[in-house]
Design an enzyme around this catalytic site. Sequence first.
Site, PDB file in Angstrom:
ATOM      1  N   ARG A  68      82.392  30.348   9.174  1.00 26.97           N
ATOM      2  CA  ARG A  68      82.076  30.538   7.760  1.00 26.97           C
ATOM      3  C   ARG A  68      83.283  30.080   6.950  1.00 26.97           C
ATOM      4  O   ARG A  68      84.392  30.579   7.132  1.00 26.97           O
ATOM      5  CB  ARG A  68      81.809  32.005   7.471  1.00 26.97           C
ATOM      6  CG  ARG A  68      81.471  32.199   6.040  1.00 26.97           C
ATOM      7  CD  ARG A  68      81.394  33.636   5.672  1.00 26.97           C
ATOM      8  NE  ARG A  68      80.878  33.710   4.323  1.00 26.97           N
ATOM      9  CZ  ARG A  68      80.894  34.788   3.601  1.00 26.97           C
ATOM     10  NH1 ARG A  68      81.384  35.896   4.090  1.00 26.97           N
ATOM     11  NH2 ARG A  68      80.412  34.781   2.392  1.00 26.97           N
ATOM     12  N   LYS A  78      85.471  38.649  12.011  1.00 26.83           N
ATOM     13  CA  LYS A  78      84.179  39.127  12.532  1.00 26.83           C
ATOM     14  C   LYS A  78      83.593  38.044  13.419  1.00 26.83           C
ATOM     15  O   LYS A  78      83.771  36.851  13.130  1.00 26.83           O
ATOM     16  CB  LYS A  78      83.210  39.384  11.378  1.00 26.83           C
ATOM     17  CG  LYS A  78      83.636  40.510  10.472  1.00 26.83           C
ATOM     18  CD  LYS A  78      82.559  40.763   9.420  1.00 26.83           C
ATOM     19  CE  LYS A  78      83.149  41.552   8.276  1.00 26.83           C
ATOM     20  NZ  LYS A  78      82.567  41.290   6.988  1.00 26.83           N
ATOM     21  N   GLY A  80      75.789  43.252  -3.534  1.00 22.66           N
ATOM     22  CA  GLY A  80      76.667  44.031  -2.642  1.00 22.66           C
ATOM     23  C   GLY A  80      77.887  44.432  -3.446  1.00 22.66           C
ATOM     24  O   GLY A  80      77.806  44.553  -4.673  1.00 22.66           O
ATOM     25  N   HIS A 137      78.119  32.885  -2.255  1.00 18.85           N
ATOM     26  CA  HIS A 137      77.064  33.538  -1.449  1.00 18.85           C
ATOM     27  C   HIS A 137      75.971  32.547  -1.045  1.00 18.85           C
ATOM     28  O   HIS A 137      74.831  32.946  -0.793  1.00 18.85           O
ATOM     29  CB  HIS A 137      76.399  34.700  -2.227  1.00 18.85           C
ATOM     30  CG  HIS A 137      77.287  35.892  -2.412  1.00 18.85           C
ATOM     31  ND1 HIS A 137      77.286  36.624  -3.561  1.00 18.85           N
ATOM     32  CD2 HIS A 137      78.178  36.481  -1.584  1.00 18.85           C
ATOM     33  CE1 HIS A 137      78.165  37.622  -3.457  1.00 18.85           C
ATOM     34  NE2 HIS A 137      78.718  37.547  -2.260  1.00 18.85           N
ATOM     35  N   ASN A 190      83.798  34.618  11.289  1.00 16.54           N
ATOM     36  CA  ASN A 190      84.049  34.816   9.856  1.00 16.54           C
ATOM     37  C   ASN A 190      85.466  35.387   9.745  1.00 16.54           C
ATOM     38  O   ASN A 190      85.682  36.574   9.972  1.00 16.54           O
ATOM     39  CB  ASN A 190      83.009  35.779   9.287  1.00 16.54           C
ATOM     40  CG  ASN A 190      83.157  35.965   7.791  1.00 16.54           C
ATOM     41  OD1 ASN A 190      84.118  35.488   7.187  1.00 16.54           O
ATOM     42  ND2 ASN A 190      82.205  36.659   7.198  1.00 16.54           N
ATOM     43  N   ASN A 214      69.258  48.613  -0.051  1.00 15.96           N
ATOM     44  CA  ASN A 214      69.184  50.058   0.197  1.00 15.96           C
ATOM     45  C   ASN A 214      68.947  50.944  -1.013  1.00 15.96           C
ATOM     46  O   ASN A 214      68.553  52.100  -0.856  1.00 15.96           O
ATOM     47  CB  ASN A 214      70.502  50.524   0.842  1.00 15.96           C
ATOM     48  CG  ASN A 214      70.730  49.860   2.182  1.00 15.96           C
ATOM     49  OD1 ASN A 214      69.934  50.028   3.099  1.00 15.96           O
ATOM     50  ND2 ASN A 214      71.788  49.084   2.290  1.00 15.96           N
ATOM     51  N   ARG A 245      76.533  54.280  -3.724  1.00 15.31           N
ATOM     52  CA  ARG A 245      75.996  55.556  -3.208  1.00 15.31           C
ATOM     53  C   ARG A 245      76.712  56.722  -3.860  1.00 15.31           C
ATOM     54  O   ARG A 245      76.097  57.699  -4.286  1.00 15.31           O
ATOM     55  CB  ARG A 245      76.202  55.651  -1.685  1.00 15.31           C
ATOM     56  CG  ARG A 245      75.182  54.916  -0.901  1.00 15.31           C
ATOM     57  CD  ARG A 245      75.647  54.746   0.513  1.00 15.31           C
ATOM     58  NE  ARG A 245      76.837  53.894   0.563  1.00 15.31           N
ATOM     59  CZ  ARG A 245      77.277  53.283   1.636  1.00 15.31           C
ATOM     60  NH1 ARG A 245      76.667  53.474   2.783  1.00 15.31           N
ATOM     61  NH2 ARG A 245      78.334  52.515   1.604  1.00 15.31           N
ATOM     62  N   ARG A 299      84.850  44.086  -9.659  1.00 17.41           N
ATOM     63  CA  ARG A 299      85.059  42.892 -10.490  1.00 17.41           C
ATOM     64  C   ARG A 299      84.287  43.003 -11.804  1.00 17.41           C
ATOM     65  O   ARG A 299      83.166  43.512 -11.821  1.00 17.41           O
ATOM     66  CB  ARG A 299      84.590  41.637  -9.746  1.00 17.41           C
ATOM     67  CG  ARG A 299      85.529  41.215  -8.643  1.00 17.41           C
ATOM     68  CD  ARG A 299      84.975  40.034  -7.861  1.00 17.41           C
ATOM     69  NE  ARG A 299      84.794  40.389  -6.473  1.00 17.41           N
ATOM     70  CZ  ARG A 299      84.092  39.670  -5.607  1.00 17.41           C
ATOM     71  NH1 ARG A 299      83.480  38.570  -5.985  1.00 17.41           N
ATOM     72  NH2 ARG A 299      83.983  40.063  -4.353  1.00 17.41           N
ATOM     73  N   GLU A 330      73.681  36.383   7.269  1.00 18.15           N
ATOM     74  CA  GLU A 330      74.510  35.186   7.113  1.00 18.15           C
ATOM     75  C   GLU A 330      74.913  34.612   8.471  1.00 18.15           C
ATOM     76  O   GLU A 330      75.003  33.398   8.633  1.00 18.15           O
ATOM     77  CB  GLU A 330      75.753  35.526   6.274  1.00 18.15           C
ATOM     78  CG  GLU A 330      75.394  35.731   4.808  1.00 18.15           C
ATOM     79  CD  GLU A 330      76.463  36.461   4.014  1.00 18.15           C
ATOM     80  OE1 GLU A 330      76.665  37.658   4.269  1.00 18.15           O
ATOM     81  OE2 GLU A 330      77.071  35.852   3.138  1.00 18.15           O
TER      82      GLU A 330
HETATM   83  P1  ADP Z   1      80.063  43.242   0.614  1.00 17.73           P
HETATM   84  O1  ADP Z   1      79.570  42.453   1.807  1.00 17.73           O
HETATM   85  O2  ADP Z   1      80.102  42.463  -0.666  1.00 17.73           O
HETATM   86  O3  ADP Z   1      81.306  44.025   0.861  1.00 17.73           O
HETATM   87  P2  ADP Z   1      77.700  44.875   1.080  1.00 17.73           P
HETATM   88  O4  ADP Z   1      76.592  43.909   0.968  1.00 17.73           O
HETATM   89  O5  ADP Z   1      78.046  45.418   2.411  1.00 17.73           O
HETATM   90  O6  ADP Z   1      78.983  44.346   0.298  1.00 17.73           O
HETATM   91  O7  ADP Z   1      77.347  46.098   0.099  1.00 17.73           O
HETATM   92  C1  ADP Z   1      78.217  47.158  -0.011  1.00 17.73           C
HETATM   93  C2  ADP Z   1      77.691  48.075  -1.084  1.00 17.73           C
HETATM   94  O8  ADP Z   1      76.354  48.469  -0.753  1.00 17.73           O
HETATM   95  C3  ADP Z   1      78.505  49.343  -1.158  1.00 17.73           C
HETATM   96  O9  ADP Z   1      79.298  49.331  -2.319  1.00 17.73           O
HETATM   97  C4  ADP Z   1      77.484  50.430  -1.272  1.00 17.73           C
HETATM   98  O10 ADP Z   1      77.638  50.994  -2.543  1.00 17.73           O
HETATM   99  C5  ADP Z   1      76.140  49.767  -1.251  1.00 17.73           C
HETATM  100  N1  ADP Z   1      75.205  50.519  -0.414  1.00 17.73           N
HETATM  101  C6  ADP Z   1      75.101  50.514   0.930  1.00 17.73           C
HETATM  102  N2  ADP Z   1      74.133  51.369   1.330  1.00 17.73           N
HETATM  103  C7  ADP Z   1      73.627  51.934   0.198  1.00 17.73           C
HETATM  104  C8  ADP Z   1      72.606  52.883  -0.071  1.00 17.73           C
HETATM  105  N3  ADP Z   1      71.908  53.448   0.915  1.00 17.73           N
HETATM  106  N4  ADP Z   1      72.362  53.202  -1.354  1.00 17.73           N
HETATM  107  C9  ADP Z   1      73.058  52.641  -2.346  1.00 17.73           C
HETATM  108  N5  ADP Z   1      74.026  51.733  -2.158  1.00 17.73           N
HETATM  109  C10 ADP Z   1      74.311  51.378  -0.916  1.00 17.73           C
END
Ligand code: ADP
Length: 410
Positions: free
Chosen positions: A90, A14, A209, A179, A7, A335, A285, A240, A384
Amino acid sequence: MKILVINSGSSSLKFQVIDSDSEQVLARGVCERIGIDGVFTYKTGTGISRKEPVSMKDHTEAVHVLLDRLVDPEEGVLEDYSQIDVVGHRLVHGGEKFTGSVVITKEVIDAMKECNDLAPLHNPANLVGVDACRRLMPDTLMVGVFDTAFNQTMEPKAFLYGIPYRYYEKYKVRRYGFHGISHKYVSQRAAEFLNQDIRHVKTIVCHLGNGASICAVKYGQVVDNSMGFTPLEGLVMGTRSGDVDPGVLEFLAKKEHLDFGQLMKILNQESGVLGISKNLSSDFRELKDAQIKYNDKASLARDIFAYKVAKYIGSFTAAMNGVDNIVFTAGVGENDSDMREEICEYLGFLGIRIDEVKNRGQAEAVRISTRDSRVNVLVIRTNEELEIAREAAAVCREYREGLSGSGKAS
Ligand code: ADP
């Protein structure tokens, strides 16, 4: 079969090595800060874990670094590069040309370059990764797995905008949806987990995410996707904006003397929950922590996000004339149990009921709805890389069968 999954982004790459028979990850890692100072992270299934500075002046050097480590006598998981059967790349944007995964040929690369305008940040970076692998592994089959391909089953009524048709004819301005690799993996995993035949179920996947999109998958095929011509449309995201009345752009341009570049930067990088929370954070978070301390803008940002997700679930339920499964995935979806609860509170009209205890649990796949809920609500960890490995293995098998004369050559 051993698959190297790549990726490639603008300054990072990655990778994973996956055994497609056992679906085990043999090694994974990231080459970061390529062309800057270089950081290499490497982990193996046998417990080796490294993060170290390694100079990588470009992507070719990065691929060199990872291949060297994969065959290292002490830390490697392969004896030789030739043990890699296929590299699965990817690729973000395949336009309308690619409805599935393909062997990467010169024609494919040319076709992807034609899509560079549609994904200027992603496609060129993906192609640099392809080029680097081809240089170092000229005899290894390369397969492209597109993020847009799964979404190609949308009908014109879902993918066309209400603007003059000539812009679709001239420039292919339309909804592409993104996605796709995650939506495909998660919708299939949900059906498998629930022992359903995917050809008979209606699923809404919420990939929440930093970038977030919702996808309606009816009988295994995408009916609609909240992302559009670019990954800017749809939900409010980390930074965004998601859907915005274009009239806002003209208004702001005049009031603040902004050109299009500046406006797009605001919509892509300064908006979403970051912008709504007055620059507090794009991280859900941190927003939750601030919400607990009564920060009203953090609460508002999270509320707007939940409301928007629920609205899309409602509209995609209408688009499919019903829904059997709703699945949460990606960082927030997997999460953030409070966020899932807040979203599902809007969905009582669908007969959805959440089991609070199950909603707080953690697993690769779990049903969080109660037994009497009319819709299954699940949390599934997206994967993925595994989906790319599966696609690459399937294309490789077809290719080899074709070579051996079965007539299935691509
Ligand atoms: P991307 O791949 O689009 O960068 P991810 O799928 O890795 O994003 O998601 C990242 C987001 O997930 C972060 O902005 C974070 O806020 C959220 N996140 C990760 N762990 C937690 C958690 N335990 N509680 C709330 N949000 C979380």
